[in-house]
Scaffold this active site. Structure first.
Site, short mmCIF file in Angstrom:
data_model
loop_
_atom_site.label_atom_id
_atom_site.label_comp_id
_atom_site.label_asym_id
_atom_site.label_seq_id
_atom_site.Cartn_x
_atom_site.Cartn_y
_atom_site.Cartn_z
N GLY A 121 -28.97 13.97 0.03
CA GLY A 121 -30.06 14.53 -0.79
C GLY A 121 -29.60 15.84 -1.40
N GLU A 139 -29.76 9.50 -8.52
CA GLU A 139 -30.05 10.04 -9.84
C GLU A 139 -29.63 9.04 -10.91
OE1 GLU A 139 -31.70 12.76 -10.08
OE2 GLU A 139 -31.47 13.61 -8.08
N ALA A 157 -29.55 6.38 -0.29
CA ALA A 157 -29.08 6.87 1.01
C ALA A 157 -29.61 6.02 2.17
CB ALA A 157 -29.52 8.31 1.21
N ALA A 182 -36.06 13.72 0.08
CA ALA A 182 -37.51 13.62 -0.14
C ALA A 182 -37.68 12.41 -1.05
CB ALA A 182 -38.04 14.88 -0.80
N TYR A 227 -51.18 18.22 4.90
CA TYR A 227 -49.76 18.22 5.26
C TYR A 227 -49.54 17.99 6.76
CZ TYR A 227 -44.84 18.62 4.60
OH TYR A 227 -43.51 18.30 4.55
P1 NAD Z 1 -36.26 17.41 -3.96
O1 NAD Z 1 -37.17 16.40 -4.55
O2 NAD Z 1 -35.91 18.59 -4.78
O3 NAD Z 1 -34.86 16.71 -3.51
C1 NAD Z 1 -34.80 15.45 -2.94
C2 NAD Z 1 -33.36 14.97 -2.88
O4 NAD Z 1 -33.36 13.68 -2.26
C3 NAD Z 1 -32.68 14.77 -4.26
O5 NAD Z 1 -31.33 15.14 -4.17
C4 NAD Z 1 -32.77 13.25 -4.48
O6 NAD Z 1 -31.73 12.72 -5.31
C5 NAD Z 1 -32.59 12.78 -3.05
N1 NAD Z 1 -33.08 11.43 -2.82
C6 NAD Z 1 -34.34 10.97 -2.86
N2 NAD Z 1 -34.38 9.65 -2.55
C7 NAD Z 1 -33.10 9.29 -2.28
C8 NAD Z 1 -32.48 8.08 -1.90
N3 NAD Z 1 -33.19 6.97 -1.69
N4 NAD Z 1 -31.13 8.07 -1.74
C9 NAD Z 1 -30.39 9.19 -1.96
N5 NAD Z 1 -30.94 10.37 -2.29
C10 NAD Z 1 -32.27 10.41 -2.46
O7 NAD Z 1 -36.91 17.79 -2.57
P2 NAD Z 1 -36.98 19.14 -1.69
O8 NAD Z 1 -38.31 19.74 -1.91
O9 NAD Z 1 -35.76 19.95 -1.84
O10 NAD Z 1 -37.02 18.49 -0.24
C11 NAD Z 1 -35.86 18.31 0.56
C12 NAD Z 1 -36.25 18.36 2.01
O11 NAD Z 1 -36.77 19.67 2.29
C13 NAD Z 1 -37.35 17.36 2.39
O12 NAD Z 1 -37.12 16.88 3.67
C14 NAD Z 1 -38.60 18.23 2.37
O13 NAD Z 1 -39.63 17.74 3.18
C15 NAD Z 1 -38.03 19.53 2.93
N6 NAD Z 1 -38.86 20.72 2.63
C16 NAD Z 1 -39.31 20.96 1.37
C17 NAD Z 1 -40.13 22.07 1.15
C18 NAD Z 1 -40.67 22.38 -0.22
O14 NAD Z 1 -41.61 23.18 -0.34
N7 NAD Z 1 -40.12 21.82 -1.28
C19 NAD Z 1 -40.46 22.93 2.22
C20 NAD Z 1 -39.94 22.68 3.47
C21 NAD Z 1 -39.14 21.55 3.69
#
Ligand code: NAD
Length: 386
Positions: free
Chosen positions: A48, A75, A112, A140, A235
């Site tokens: 990710g 992507e 993934a 995510a 949440y």
């Molecule tokens: P994001 O949407 O920016 O990034 C998601 C990533 O996952 C991307 O690189 C996407 O290409 C990849 N992805 C999605 N489906 C996929 C698949 N099937 N195969 C391969 N890659 C795949 O998300 P984010 O907000 O950076 O979240 C990332 C993690 O951080 C998550 O676990 C989320 O719960 C956690 N998180 C996010 C926040 C927030 O506020 N954004 C806060 C705390 C924790």
């Protein structure tokens, strides 16, 4: 083609390559200027890797630690007349800089959750990298196809305990409205756990271990969120929170798996930031706007890259955890003074009020490559440019 910013139901439909270059280069610059990482990992796998926290983790490990990095993301590539998705351009910009800095940098674009991608990763590690010292799990996703049964699971963002209504922003009118959410069904809860829970993280660690791809002392990290009581119904006590709890529970199993190689896994609870994933959570654009406003007032504001620099410069190397063994990067977000002020602001909002979302919108535009003053967005561009 003239590329305009288009957003539908809180999801950005377009992105701008040259702006994404700026976004990534700003992150690289910040990391190089704040390069104080007591533990430097040599070989890093980021699942990710292309946007949000995964992207920033890759920037820190590549450009702050000079690590060899292997990334996995899902992507779409651009073509002569069609834009790619934003993470494609981010990967390309980082790759260009990594080459300049003589760093090993490889990205696999694929699902993934699939066995094919997991096997490909194992193959690349064995052939080109050597054993992995750090695994970062930052997926995510709205859905997951089970690698064995091929059943499709779709995640939902719904309350579990009781019906929930929350203030949210109507993105068209910028007026506040109340949105209501029915309780999730058992199937919706189970499906969300299948997509966003710990099962896939465990499968990743198992296949890496079985194929002797993990170094002694390996560290494995997955990202989670808790948030304040205000957002609990949608949440933490909702479908996604149950899935995140499942992810947090998986740490015990992964620790057992890594015991004989002195490995250790962690969940890092990060703060709420503007990403594509968080923008679709009901009420979160409003909550994050207020949070950022209060954090900025106190001089505490952190974005994705600042969070990741703090994770790898302080929290992870010093293994500073809460009583449940979790790294807490949301410590500033959860400070009583910050939460008190956010709650006061929230409590003073009413349905129908106009809400100034400009700060949030600017950040949302930036992560899609828009909103940079020195870019001419009216110019004809090749969708493959970045
Ligand atoms: P994001 O949407 O920016 O990034 C998601 C990533 O996952 C991307 O690189 C996407 O290409 C990849 N992805 C999605 N489906 C996929 C698949 N099937 N195969 C391969 N890659 C795949 O998300 P984010 O907000 O950076 O979240 C990332 C993690 O951080 C998550 O676990 C989320 O719960 C956690 N998180 C996010 C926040 C927030 O506020 N954004 C806060 C705390 C924790």
């Amino acid at each position: 083609m003239i590329v305009k910013e288009k957003i539908f139901r809180n999801i950005g439909l377009t992105c701008f390559g040259k702006g994404l270059r700026k976004y990534c280069e700003n992150e690289i610059k910040y990391v190089k200027e704040n390069n104080n990482f007591p533990i430097k990992y040599k070989n890093v796998l980021i699942i990710g890797c292309s946007t949000g926290y995964g992207l920033s983790s890759r920037v820190v490990t590549s450009f702050g630690m000079n690590a060899n990095t292997l990334g996995v993301s899902f992507e779409r590539e651009p073509s002569e007349n069609k834009l790619g998705t934003l993470g494609y351009y981010n990967n390309k910009v980082l790759e260009e800089h990594a080459k300049k800095d003589n760093l090993y940098f490889e990205t696999i674009n694929g699902d993934a959750f699939s066995n094919e991608v997991k096997n490909k990763v194992v193959d690349i590690i064995k052939r080109y990298m050597g054993k992995i010292d750090l695994v970062i799990y930052s997926i995510a996703s709205p859905k997951r196809i089970d690698p064995i049964t091929k059943e499709v699971y779709v995640s939902s963002l719904k309350p579990v305990l009781k019906k929930h209504s929350t203030l949210d922003i109507n993105q068209k009118t910028n007026k506040l409205e109340i949105k209501e959410f029915e309780i999730a069904t058992d199937k919706e809860i189970n499906d969300t756990v299948k997509v966003m829970g710990g099962e896939d993280f465990k499968l990743w660690m198992q296949i890496l271990k079985d194929n002797d791809c993990l170094n002694n002392n390996v560290r494995a990290l997955a990202y989670s969120y808790i948030g304040p009581k205000l957002t609990y119904p949608i949440y933490r006590t909702g479908t996604i929170g149950i899935a995140k709890q499942d992810l947090e529970n998986s740490i015990k199993d992964i620790d057992n798996l890594l015991k004989d190689i002195d490995g250790k896994s962690y969940v890092s609870v990060n703060k709420a930031i503007v990403t594509r994933a968080s923008s679709v959570i009901p009420g979160f654009s409003l909550y994050i706007s207020l949070l950022n406003k209060v954090e900025k007032k106190h001089g505490f504001f952190e974005d994705s890259i600042k969070q990741m620099v703090r994770l790898f410069s302080a929290k992870l190397p010093n293994e500073i955890t809460d009583q449940n063994g979790r790294l807490r990067l949301d410590d500033i977000e959860m400070l009583p003074i910050i939460q008190k002020e956010v709650t006061e602001l929230w409590d003073n909002l009413n349905e129908g009020d106009y809400f100034d979302l400009s700060d949030y919108n600017k950040q949302y535009s930036n992560i899609h490559g828009f909103g940079y003053d020195d870019i001419d967005y009216l110019k004809d561009v090749d969708p493959r440019d970045y």
